[in-house]
Scaffold this active site. Structure first.
Site, PDB file in Angstrom:
ATOM      1  N   HIS A  99     -35.875  50.386  -1.659  1.00  0.00           N
ATOM      2  CA  HIS A  99     -36.325  51.375  -0.667  1.00  0.00           C
ATOM      3  C   HIS A  99     -35.468  52.645  -0.809  1.00  0.00           C
ATOM      4  O   HIS A  99     -34.269  52.566  -1.083  1.00  0.00           O
ATOM      5  CB  HIS A  99     -36.195  50.789   0.743  1.00  0.00           C
ATOM      6  CG  HIS A  99     -36.911  51.611   1.765  1.00  0.00           C
ATOM      7  ND1 HIS A  99     -36.395  52.795   2.239  1.00  0.00           N
ATOM      8  CD2 HIS A  99     -38.110  51.445   2.380  1.00  0.00           C
ATOM      9  CE1 HIS A  99     -37.250  53.317   3.101  1.00  0.00           C
ATOM     10  NE2 HIS A  99     -38.300  52.512   3.211  1.00  0.00           N
ATOM     11  N   GLU A 148     -43.810  55.162  -2.171  1.00  0.00           N
ATOM     12  CA  GLU A 148     -43.330  55.747  -0.914  1.00  0.00           C
ATOM     13  C   GLU A 148     -42.642  57.087  -1.176  1.00  0.00           C
ATOM     14  O   GLU A 148     -41.422  57.129  -1.383  1.00  0.00           O
ATOM     15  CB  GLU A 148     -42.326  54.803  -0.251  1.00  0.00           C
ATOM     16  CG  GLU A 148     -42.898  53.481   0.169  1.00  0.00           C
ATOM     17  CD  GLU A 148     -42.171  52.947   1.393  1.00  0.00           C
ATOM     18  OE1 GLU A 148     -42.846  52.571   2.338  1.00  0.00           O
ATOM     19  OE2 GLU A 148     -40.930  52.963   1.395  1.00  0.00           O
TER      20      GLU A 148
END
Ligand code: PGA
Length: 222
Positions: A99, A148
């Site tokens: 992430h 993302e």
């Protein structure tokens, strides 16, 4: 109908009592959750909540899978503060790796990320690799990628579904992965725009997953 992954990333949010409240509300929506046959619902709470949530899911027969938000690049042993993939085996099916918040705040680089992917696979868990764009490396052993873009995370400013679809297509072509999800400011209102794209196989939801009814609406609208 294609299979969709709807992933909730709670980040460093929720205490035991807040997580219990979230689940109690989910139970009142149980039929909707269960009727989502082509949708795999994955909730990724902090490590502290995994045992509680596993027991809750079992007890109430919920069609929800669990994921961790990170994993150690090392095995079990003398690594203070870490959680090894082996320790997650009976708590989760999935592990979010790479992430952008980990890359930025905890200096997870491509080498560490590749090790985390390897440890996750070795333990029989499935990595959910976050990439920030089509240039982000995808280590071997990854079948599910979440695109993302950093500008879209927590900003209320999502990428356009069309651009996300183009990136998803390129990731699939370049890395031979099975599924590409989109993440970044996904809400119940905009989710269908992403999941109806040809190359997008689900969404990774941060902020909007913290509220039970918003999350259930996301699952239903996807
Ligand atoms: P957001 O976060 O939905 O709050 O933008 C997404 C993520 O960071 O995975």
């Amino acid at each position: 109908m294609k299979k969709l992954y709807i992933v909730a990333n709670w980040k460093a949010n929720k205490t035991v009592s807040e997580a219990t409240e979230w689940f109690q509300k989910v139970i009142s929506y149980k039929s909707q959750v269960i009727s989502s046959e082509n949708k795999e619902i994955i909730v990724c709470p902090p490590f502290t909540l995994l045992p509680l949530m596993r027991d809750f899911i079992k007890q109430h027969g919920l069609q929800i899978h669990l994921g961790a938000q990170d994993v150690s690049p090392f095995g079990t042993g003398a690594y203070t503060g870490e959680v090894a993939a082996e320790q997650l085996k009976d708590l989760a099916h999935y592990v979010i790796i790479g992430h952008s918040e980990r890359r930025k705040n905890f200096h997870d680089d491509d080498e560490v990320i590749a090790k985390k992917v390897a440890m996750t696979n070795e333990a029989g868990l499935t990595p959910l690799l976050c990439v920030q764009g089509k240039e982000t490396p995808v280590p071997q052993g990854v079948q599910i990628v979440a695109y993302e873009p950093v500008f879209a995370i927590g900003t209320g400013n999502p990428d356009t579904p069309e651009n996300a679809d183009t990136v998803a297509k390129e990731i699939k072509e370049n890395h031979n992965v099975e599924s590409v999800l989109y993440g970044g400011s996904v809400t119940a209102e905009n989710v269908a725009g992403f999941t109806h794209q040809e190359h997008i196989d689900g969404v990774l939801v941060g902020g909007a997953s913290l509220d039970t009814s918003e999350f259930i609406n996301i699952v239903q609208n996807a």
